[in-house]
Design a protein around this motif. Structure first.
Motif, PDB file in Angstrom:
ATOM      1  N   VAL A 353       5.717-117.689 -35.134  1.00 30.54           N
ATOM      2  CA  VAL A 353       4.742-116.840 -35.040  1.00 30.54           C
ATOM      3  C   VAL A 353       4.278-116.457 -36.366  1.00 30.54           C
ATOM      4  O   VAL A 353       3.248-116.095 -36.779  1.00 30.54           O
ATOM      5  N   ALA A 354       5.253-116.042 -37.049  1.00 36.62           N
ATOM      6  CA  ALA A 354       4.819-115.663 -38.429  1.00 36.62           C
ATOM      7  C   ALA A 354       4.072-116.572 -39.406  1.00 36.62           C
ATOM      8  O   ALA A 354       3.484-116.616 -40.453  1.00 36.62           O
ATOM      9  N   ARG A 355       4.218-118.038 -39.049  1.00 35.49           N
ATOM     10  CA  ARG A 355       3.678-119.133 -39.622  1.00 35.49           C
ATOM     11  C   ARG A 355       2.470-119.543 -39.185  1.00 35.49           C
ATOM     12  O   ARG A 355       1.772-120.474 -39.252  1.00 35.49           O
ATOM     13  N   THR A 356       1.930-118.871 -37.967  1.00 39.16           N
ATOM     14  CA  THR A 356       0.728-119.079 -37.182  1.00 39.16           C
ATOM     15  C   THR A 356      -0.609-118.197 -37.681  1.00 39.16           C
ATOM     16  O   THR A 356      -0.468-117.136 -37.671  1.00 39.16           O
ATOM     17  N   GLN A 357      -1.594-118.998 -37.654  1.00 40.40           N
ATOM     18  CA  GLN A 357      -3.141-118.630 -37.943  1.00 40.40           C
ATOM     19  C   GLN A 357      -3.808-118.691 -36.794  1.00 40.40           C
ATOM     20  O   GLN A 357      -4.063-119.834 -36.317  1.00 40.40           O
ATOM     21  N   MET A 358      -4.821-117.759 -36.655  1.00 40.12           N
ATOM     22  CA  MET A 358      -5.441-118.026 -35.373  1.00 40.12           C
ATOM     23  C   MET A 358      -7.360-117.953 -36.122  1.00 40.12           C
ATOM     24  O   MET A 358      -7.617-117.011 -37.052  1.00 40.12           O
ATOM     25  N   GLN A 359      -8.197-118.406 -35.597  1.00 38.10           N
ATOM     26  CA  GLN A 359      -9.547-118.528 -35.919  1.00 38.10           C
ATOM     27  C   GLN A 359     -10.344-118.993 -34.859  1.00 38.10           C
ATOM     28  O   GLN A 359     -10.169-120.006 -34.036  1.00 38.10           O
ATOM     29  N   GLU A 360     -11.458-118.089 -34.798  1.00 41.51           N
ATOM     30  CA  GLU A 360     -12.629-118.416 -33.991  1.00 41.51           C
ATOM     31  C   GLU A 360     -13.300-119.789 -34.471  1.00 41.51           C
ATOM     32  O   GLU A 360     -13.671-119.994 -35.387  1.00 41.51           O
ATOM     33  N   ALA A 361     -13.579-120.554 -33.185  1.00 44.22           N
ATOM     34  CA  ALA A 361     -14.379-122.011 -33.569  1.00 44.22           C
ATOM     35  C   ALA A 361     -15.596-121.677 -32.746  1.00 44.22           C
ATOM     36  O   ALA A 361     -15.737-121.546 -31.568  1.00 44.22           O
ATOM     37  N   ALA A 362     -16.855-121.791 -33.239  1.00 38.68           N
ATOM     38  CA  ALA A 362     -18.021-121.722 -32.649  1.00 38.68           C
ATOM     39  C   ALA A 362     -18.049-122.696 -31.603  1.00 38.68           C
ATOM     40  O   ALA A 362     -18.728-122.441 -30.427  1.00 38.68           O
ATOM     41  N   HIS A 363     -17.799-123.930 -31.650  1.00 40.07           N
ATOM     42  CA  HIS A 363     -18.133-124.790 -30.426  1.00 40.07           C
ATOM     43  C   HIS A 363     -17.043-124.512 -29.237  1.00 40.07           C
ATOM     44  O   HIS A 363     -17.469-124.771 -28.177  1.00 40.07           O
ATOM     45  N   HIS A 364     -15.936-123.926 -29.399  1.00 44.29           N
ATOM     46  CA  HIS A 364     -15.121-123.358 -28.337  1.00 44.29           C
ATOM     47  C   HIS A 364     -15.675-122.162 -27.555  1.00 44.29           C
ATOM     48  O   HIS A 364     -15.792-121.949 -26.317  1.00 44.29           O
ATOM     49  N   GLU A 365     -16.380-121.348 -28.511  1.00 37.89           N
ATOM     50  CA  GLU A 365     -16.859-120.060 -28.020  1.00 37.89           C
ATOM     51  C   GLU A 365     -18.157-120.444 -27.300  1.00 37.89           C
ATOM     52  O   GLU A 365     -18.242-119.766 -26.144  1.00 37.89           O
ATOM     53  N   ALA A 366     -18.999-121.302 -27.650  1.00 36.47           N
ATOM     54  CA  ALA A 366     -20.191-121.603 -26.878  1.00 36.47           C
ATOM     55  C   ALA A 366     -19.915-122.391 -25.398  1.00 36.47           C
ATOM     56  O   ALA A 366     -20.617-122.164 -24.470  1.00 36.47           O
ATOM     57  N   ARG A 367     -18.544-122.789 -25.089  1.00 37.35           N
ATOM     58  CA  ARG A 367     -18.171-123.251 -23.864  1.00 37.35           C
ATOM     59  C   ARG A 367     -17.328-122.196 -23.000  1.00 37.35           C
ATOM     60  O   ARG A 367     -17.097-122.546 -21.815  1.00 37.35           O
ATOM     61  N   PHE A 368     -17.227-121.036 -23.544  1.00 41.23           N
ATOM     62  CA  PHE A 368     -16.630-119.950 -22.712  1.00 41.23           C
ATOM     63  C   PHE A 368     -17.695-119.187 -22.022  1.00 41.23           C
ATOM     64  O   PHE A 368     -18.617-118.885 -22.459  1.00 41.23           O
ATOM     65  N   PRO A 369     -17.426-118.655 -20.703  1.00 39.19           N
ATOM     66  CA  PRO A 369     -16.268-118.630 -19.944  1.00 39.19           C
ATOM     67  C   PRO A 369     -16.100-119.985 -19.055  1.00 39.19           C
ATOM     68  O   PRO A 369     -15.412-120.020 -18.470  1.00 39.19           O
ATOM     69  N   ALA A 370     -17.249-120.836 -19.101  1.00 37.55           N
ATOM     70  CA  ALA A 370     -17.074-122.120 -18.356  1.00 37.55           C
ATOM     71  C   ALA A 370     -15.977-122.714 -18.315  1.00 37.55           C
ATOM     72  O   ALA A 370     -15.304-123.350 -17.360  1.00 37.55           O
ATOM     73  N   GLY A 371     -15.447-122.898 -19.701  1.00 45.21           N
ATOM     74  CA  GLY A 371     -14.383-123.811 -20.125  1.00 45.21           C
ATOM     75  C   GLY A 371     -13.287-122.800 -21.044  1.00 45.21           C
ATOM     76  O   GLY A 371     -13.759-121.793 -21.536  1.00 45.21           O
TER      77      GLY A 371
END
Length: 451
Positions: A353-371
């Protein structure tokens, strides 16, 4: 928002008059599998603290003076009111986040309508299995469209309880032979009192409130009974307003029941794509936790808002994206044992967990909430960089499970709590409901007693 003075006839007819024989066999079969899957989560959640507290709350606060208005609580046996029993089990299920969901609603239906079905059914003698499943289908179809309509017409993102209450009221109205006037009032009451709690507040600070579905079930059952004795509350804007009519136009032709997703893990669905992406990397590269130097997760906006550090409660664990991914990397699985007790202090998981980073990706956001999409990159200590590519969460229409997968999941959750014999009896009774001859009591008889 202009409304009519009556419930739209097609919606009224669908709820109160749809012939169970007119519902496609594939829909009824899927409803039986959804019922089984939800029961598995209810069983596994029985000994959890949230479930124990919810049942005690129902016993203390939500009783009924008239024995005809009481129901026993599932896997407990003690009585509460119809609404109280539904509340207790829905809260129990809601706090083990392994139950079904529907992408367009950004939420969950079975968690509320299954407990309501069991509560109502206890007071309906000779209810057939097919009629029980037909009522369950009605609950799913009404709740799903109410949820989509609510999201389309309000600025806040509300919990599932805000709209699955309408599905509960519709299910009960069908089972109890409620009149058209009473049904309309019940839907209006359910919408008005449904808990419009802000989902992202719970994401930021995870607790036993979870997705509001315990209160959704309580409100849905209460609303129907209130309407039956004369309480008024119509209209339900999410059902009757002209601007939401398009969301109801396919009722009875497009079956949302067939498009629910089944969760392989008791973790918020938003994390599942990243979990699967990490699993695929580990399987393809024979990666073990001790080899990993860094994990980078790219996903849609809401996913990367999930709890970012090592959780210290089960509620937080189910809403933590880095923890879920780290647990999969460390153990190759995510079960109840990983999100509770010693799993919350696992040093290997904490290191990842301490070695994990999260980042929003525009192409994934564009497919939410359908996917629900994500991609994961793992940098290993030997310098290798492994990437998953874009991955969609398993278990939904995009990457479906078959009946065998769903049954196996049910058994994995049910057997440790109930034992193999009782778990199998529930499985067999549930799957037999579609045969046209099995009474619902065949299943009901196995759901009462505490483990």
């Amino acid at each position: 928002m202009a409304t009519s003075s009556t419930l739209p006839p097609a919606i009224d007819a669908f709820i109160r008059s749809t012939d169970s024989n007119g519902i496609p066999a594939s829909v009824m079969k899927q409803a039986a599998l959804l019922l089984l899957d939800t029961l598995g989560i209810a069983i596994a959640a029985t000994p959890m603290e949230a479930g124990v507290l919810a049942r005690e709350t129902a016993r203390r606060l939500y009783g009924a003076a008239d024995p005809h208005d009481t129901a026993w609580m599932m896997f407990d046996g003690r009585n509460a009111s119809l609404a109280g029993a539904a509340f207790a089990t829905a809260s129990q299920i809601d706090n083990l986040d392994g139950h079904d969901g529907y992408n367009p609603t950004k939420g969950h239906i079975g968690v509320a309508v299954v407990p309501a079905l069991v509560s109502f059914a206890q007071r309906i003698p000779n209810l057939s299995g097919v009629d029980a499943l037909a009522a369950l289908v009605v609950g799913y179809e009404i709740a799903g469209r109410a949820g989509i309509a609510l999201h389309a017409t309000t600025p806040d993102y509300h919990t599932s309880g805000a709209w699955n209450a309408l599905g509960v009221a519709a299910l009960g109205a069908r089972l109890r032979g409620t009149s058209a006037v009473q049904l309309r009032e019940a839907l209006g009451i359910a919408e008005y009192h449904g808990p419009r709690s802000q989902m992202m507040r719970e994401i930021a600070n995870p607790t036993m409130l979870h997705d509001g579905s315990g209160m959704g079930a309580l409100v849905g059952v209460s609303s129907l009974i209130m309407a039956e004795i004369g309480f008024t509350g119509a209209p339900a804007i999410t059902v009757e307003a002209a601007e939401v009519a398009n969301h109801w136009a396919d009722l009875g032709t497009f079956w949302q029941v067939k498009h629910q997703y089944i969760k392989p893990y008791p973790i918020c669905r938003w994390a599942h794509a990243a979990i699967d992406a990490a699993l695929e990397i580990c399987l393809a590269g024979s990666v073990t936790a001790d080899q990993v130097d860094k994990i980078e997760i790219h996903s849609f906006h809401n996913a990367v808002q999930l709890f970012a550090t090592m959780p210290n409660t089960t509620s937080k664990a189910q809403y933590s994206l880095p923890f879920a991914v780290a647990t999969m990397v460390a153990h190759g699985a995510i079960g109840l044992e990983h999100i509770s007790d010693n799993g919350l202090s696992d040093p290997v998981v904490a290191n990842l967990v301490a070695r994990t980073q999260m980042q929003e990706a525009a192409h994934h956001e564009a497919r939410f909430p359908a996917g629900r999409w994500a991609d994961v990159t793992m940098t290993l200590k030997d310098g290798r960089v492994l990437t998953s590519g874009d991955v969609h969460a398993r278990g939904g229409p995009e990457r479906p499970f078959d009946a065998g997968d769903i049954i196996a999941k049910y058994m994995s959750f049910a057997v440790p709590v109930l034992g193999e014999q009782r778990a199998e009896a529930i499985r067999d009774a549930c799957l037999s409901l579609t045969d046209g001859t099995t009474p619902f009591s065949t299943l009901l008889d196995h759901l009462k007693d505490a483990p």
